[in-house]
Structures are given as structure tokens and as C-alpha cells.
Design a protein around this motif. Structure first.
Motif, short mmCIF file in Angstrom:
data_model
loop_
_atom_site.label_atom_id
_atom_site.label_comp_id
_atom_site.label_asym_id
_atom_site.label_seq_id
_atom_site.Cartn_x
_atom_site.Cartn_y
_atom_site.Cartn_z
N ASN B 2 0.81 -1.20 0.00
CA ASN B 2 0.00 0.00 0.00
C ASN B 2 0.85 1.26 0.00
OD1 ASN B 2 -2.45 1.30 0.18
ND2 ASN B 2 -3.20 -0.27 1.60
N ALA B 3 1.89 1.23 0.83
CA ALA B 3 2.78 2.38 0.92
C ALA B 3 3.53 2.57 -0.39
CB ALA B 3 3.75 2.21 2.08
N SER B 6 1.29 4.28 -2.73
CA SER B 6 1.02 5.68 -2.41
C SER B 6 2.24 6.56 -2.70
CB SER B 6 0.53 5.81 -0.97
OG SER B 6 1.57 6.10 -0.12
N VAL B 7 3.45 6.01 -2.53
CA VAL B 7 4.65 6.77 -2.92
C VAL B 7 4.65 6.99 -4.43
CG1 VAL B 7 7.16 6.64 -3.16
CG2 VAL B 7 6.09 6.07 -0.99
N GLY B 78 11.87 16.75 4.68
CA GLY B 78 11.66 15.80 5.77
C GLY B 78 10.86 14.56 5.37
N THR B 79 10.40 14.49 4.11
CA THR B 79 9.65 13.32 3.69
C THR B 79 10.50 12.06 3.75
OG1 THR B 79 8.45 14.76 2.18
CG2 THR B 79 8.17 12.42 1.85
N GLU B 81 12.73 11.25 5.87
CA GLU B 81 12.72 10.71 7.23
C GLU B 81 11.47 9.86 7.45
OE1 GLU B 81 12.85 14.18 9.65
OE2 GLU B 81 15.03 14.41 9.47
N GLN B 82 10.34 10.38 6.95
CA GLN B 82 9.09 9.63 7.13
C GLN B 82 9.13 8.31 6.36
OE1 GLN B 82 6.99 10.52 9.34
NE2 GLN B 82 7.81 12.55 9.72
N LEU B 83 9.75 8.34 5.17
CA LEU B 83 9.87 7.10 4.40
C LEU B 83 10.74 6.10 5.17
CD1 LEU B 83 10.47 8.39 0.75
CD2 LEU B 83 8.35 7.61 1.77
N ALA B 84 11.83 6.62 5.79
CA ALA B 84 12.74 5.73 6.51
C ALA B 84 12.07 5.15 7.75
CB ALA B 84 14.00 6.50 6.91
N LEU B 85 11.07 5.86 8.30
CA LEU B 85 10.40 5.39 9.51
C LEU B 85 9.17 4.55 9.20
CD1 LEU B 85 10.63 8.57 11.74
CD2 LEU B 85 11.97 6.48 11.90
N SER B 86 8.88 4.37 7.92
CA SER B 86 7.69 3.59 7.56
C SER B 86 7.92 2.13 7.92
CB SER B 86 7.43 3.73 6.07
OG SER B 86 6.51 2.76 5.65
N PRO B 87 6.86 1.43 8.35
CA PRO B 87 7.00 -0.02 8.59
C PRO B 87 7.29 -0.78 7.29
CG PRO B 87 4.85 0.78 9.36
CD PRO B 87 5.52 1.93 8.69
N ARG B 217 20.31 5.98 3.79
CA ARG B 217 20.42 5.87 5.26
C ARG B 217 21.64 6.61 5.78
NH1 ARG B 217 16.34 3.24 7.42
NH2 ARG B 217 15.55 1.36 6.43
#
Lengths: 204, 221
Positions: B2-3, B6-7, B78-79, B81-87, B217
């Protein structure tokens, strides 16, 4: 429960901080304070798992975070300095995209309701390029309203907000705490929140 | 998954909102390719001879144009960072970004190439081989380019460094891609070159997102 022992952080040759211990239980908040450059953001990034700590370990529910990264990140919401907002997308599109990336896709109705509650009624479909700094910040904060994460790590959430929005954000944080959520944030201003909480001063 | 979707959707949506970035690369490709027949003159034997190389080199350069924006915007706001923190694993999300980059910068080149090839008096079958080689080769450009874009993220003067880093890595793609059309017109058949391009693509699909992720990373620390 989030626990950290003896965290240290280096920037180049300089040690920013060392020996930081912290413990946050469900329903508790922790405010990280310190002068500019004391390493508040670095500490939050380490806690979020974005950068490695020079020393120390972080535990989430008694197991080391580095062993259970995915499980930890599924429970975590991190809001950094960058608002992660795309100027060319509307608030609605931004909110839906970031929620899907965080693993909880949002219905359009839920996302619209969150944007209206945060004070962006009538601006949900505008590209965020035309919004003010404070309004952009609100789009980012709307994520909090839709979040199912247990642990919130917020870097300067009160920046660029007007008085009413600060009160509203405090209300949102209180709700999160009363649901048994955990909260770690940085702020230069004193913040009054319900529930148990404490301050951690860096650079002393 | 799903992610990933959406990306991909978000990046495509962004591309439609900023059409000029996509169109710049396309016009660059069209103009560079069209300058050669004008500069060399109407000798169809020479034009047919140089066509594969010219089209491919122009495609390489056009694909380079949009590369440094692949991760830069997400890094600044900052997107990333959010991608890196995605499950969802970051490599999968990076794959989504690369796919979006190819759909907006590579695929239009594939569609335009046969039209531009007409200026070089290429026969219809050779144009078909040209398209096929670009169809296999342009995703490779996006994949290899993503590694370079991730490595030069946040580096001052990253744009120049990116070209220096990525263009040499594009050489095998260029050789096999242009070679496919040349082999076909020489009567040797394009099969061998196209197979090699396909093999490179299969390798890159598996390894490039991981390599780019490792570089991202490091940039995030």
C-alpha cells in the motif's frame, strides 16, 4: 514503555551529550529542554531510530529497538523539523500520502475531518504552497489526529503556531496521553499537559 | 504494498503538478536529437549510421537532467525521514520513487524515439528495435541513476558530481542499447544485445533499490 540507558551522541569530534537515561511509561510525557545546539533534535532522531547512538541502548517494551525495528516503527510517529509537506499537493493529498506511508491509509472523509478540526476548513483542497507557515504546520499536525501510533516523538511541535492552535495542540496531546500513549517532545516554552511527565535538560 | 502504491501515486501526482520539469527533459531530448541532422546535412547513409548512437546519448543526458531532484526534495522537506520510519521496507518505497521517475522521464523518451528516428531515415523495423532497446534501457538509467542521486544527496555541487559518477556507469547500457540497433541494421539480429540489456535490467531491479537505500540511510544520519 520506552527506556534508554546511557545514550551518547557525537557530532564530528565533539561529544554533544552523554549518559542520558530516560524512561517513559504509557500515559506519560517527557519534555526535552536545552540551549540551542545542546542536541535536542539529535536525541529525538536517535530515539526515533533515524541515526545511531554513539553509545547506549534503547528499549521498547523490554526489547532492544535495533532488534525489532519494524515493530517499533509501526508504533511510532515522528514529526521532525521538516514538515514533510509537499507544496504542490493539497493538505488532503499530503495527509493521505503521509498516512499511507506510515502504514495506516486514510479514508478521504477521515482526512477531511482531521483537517477541519485542526482549523483548515475551506483550505483542504488548496495546494499547501498558498498556505502560511502556521497553516502548513497545522497540515503536518493533522497527522496526529489520524495517528494510531503509541509513541509520539515531536520536534518543536509548537513552533509557528498561534495561541489558539497551541491550546488545541495541547488538547490533542492530552487526548493521546489519556489513551495511554507516550509522548516525547522538545519545546523552549513551558507546556502544561495532563498526566505524569517530566523534563530532561540536555547540556548540564 | 500500500505504501509503495502511495509513494508512486504521490510522485506521479507531483510530476503532473510540475509539468515544466518533465517537459524540460523531453524538449532537451527532442532538440539535441534534431540538431544532428541539421548539423550533418541530408546524407542518409551517414544519418542512418549515427542514429542509434545519437538517440541513445541524448536519452542518457535527458535522463540525467531530472536525476538530482529524485531524492533532493524529499530530503529537504523531511519526507525522506518519514519514508525511513515507515514499517514498509525503505527499499520498496525507493523502488516506487524510481518507478515514478522512469514513468515520467524514461517512458516519454521511448514513445518519442520512433518519431525522432524518422529524421535519420531509419527503416520501420530498426525503429521498432530502437524502441525496444530504449524500453529495456531507460529503466536501467533510472535505477543506476538513483544510486548516484542517493550517494550525492546533501553534497555541495552534487549535480556535477552526480554526472561524473553516473555517466561512466551508463556506458554498458549505451553500448548494448545502441549496439542492438546497429546489429539489427547490419543484419546480425538484435537478440544478443537486447538479452544482455534485459539481464542488466533484471540485476538492477534487484540490487539498485537496496544500494540506493543504503546510501540514503547514510545521508539521513
Amino acid at each position: 514503555m520506552l527506556r534508554a540507558h546511557g545514550l551518547a551522541c557525537d557530532r564530528g569530534d565533539r561529544r554533544l551529550f552523554s549518559g542520558v537515561d530516560l524512561r517513559v511509561q504509557p500515559g506519560e510525557w517527557l519534555q526535552v529542554e536545552g540551549a540551542n545546539g545542546a542536541g535536542k533534535t539529535s536525541l529525538l532522531r536517535i530515539l526515533a531510530g533515524l541515526s545511531p547512538a554513539a553509545e547506549g541502548r534503547i528499549e521498547w517494551n523490554e526489547s532492544a529497538v535495533c532488534d525489532a525495528r519494524d515493530e517499533y516503527h509501526a508504533r511510532l510517529l515522528y514529526l521532525g523539523h521538516g514538515p514533510a509537506i509537499k507544496d504542490d499537493l493539497s493538505g488532503l493529498e499530503n495527509l493521505q500520502a503521509s498516512a499511507a506511508i506510515a502504514g495506516h491509509p486514510l479514508e478521504e472523509g477521515t482526512a477531511l475531518a482531521a483537517l477541519r478540526r485542526i482549523g483548515l476548513r475551506g483550505r483542504e483542497e488548496l495546494p499547501t504552497r498558498v498556505l502560511s507557515q502556521g497553516q502548513k504546520r497545522r497540515v503536518a499536525l493533522a497527522r496526529l489526529l489520524c495517528s494510531q501510533a503509541r509513541l509520539w516523538i515531536l520536534d518543536e511541535p509548537f513552533v509557528a503556531l498561534d495561541v489558539a492552535a497551541v491550546d488545541q495542540l495541547c488538547g490533542i496531546l492530552d487526548e493521546h496521553l489519556s489513551r495511554g500513549g507516550l509522548l516525547i517532545f522538545t519545546s523552549h516554552q513551558p507546556v502544561r499537559l495532563a498526566g505524569q511527565g517530566g523534563c530532561l535538560r540536555l547540556g548540564q | 504494498m500500500n505504501a509503495f502504491g502511495s509513494v508512486l501515486r504521490r510522485d506521479l501526482l507531483l510530476a503532473t503538478r510540475r509539468k515544466s520539469e518533465v517537459l524540460t527533459a523531453l524538449f532537451f531530448f527532442m532538440i539535441v536529437v534534431s540538431l544532428f541532422p541539421l548539423g550533418i546535412g541530408p546524407e542518409s547513409a551517414i544519418l542512418r549510421r549515427i542514429a542509434p548512437g545519437v538517440l541513445w546519448v541524448a536519452a542518457l543526458l535527458a535522463a540525467m537532467l531530472s536525476l538530482n531532484r529524485l531524492f533532493a526534495g524529499d530530503y529537504q522537506d523531511g519526507t525522506l525521514e518519514q519514508l525511513a520510519l515507515s514499517p514498509t521496507p525503505l527499499a520498496l518505497l525507493v523502488g516506487g520513487k524510481i518507478l515514478a521517475h522512469w514513468l515520467t522521464s524514461g517512458l516519454p523518451l521511448v514513445v518519442l524515439a520512433p518519431v525522432l528516428g524518422l529524421q535519420f531515415d531509419l527503416p520501420a523495423e530498426a525503429l521498432g528495435v530502437m524502441m525496444l532497446s530504449l524500453l529495456l534501457g531507460t529503466p536501467l538509467l533510472s535505477l543506476i541513476g538513483a544510486i548516484g542521486a542517493a550517494l550525492t544527496l546533501g553534497v555541495r555541487g552534487g549535480g556535477v558530481l552526480l554526472s561524473l559518477l553516473v555517466l561512466p556507469l551508463y556506458i554498458p547500457t549505451l553500448i548494448f542499447g545502441a549496439g542492438a540497433v546497429e546489429a539489427y541494421t547490419a543484419g546480425l539480429g538484435a537478440g544478443a544485445n537486447l538479452s544482455l540489456l534485459g539481464a542488466l535490467l533484471a540485476l538492477a531491479v534487484f540490487f539498485a533499490p537496496w544500494a540506493a537505500t543504503a546510501a540514503l540511510r547514510i545521508a539521513l544520519e
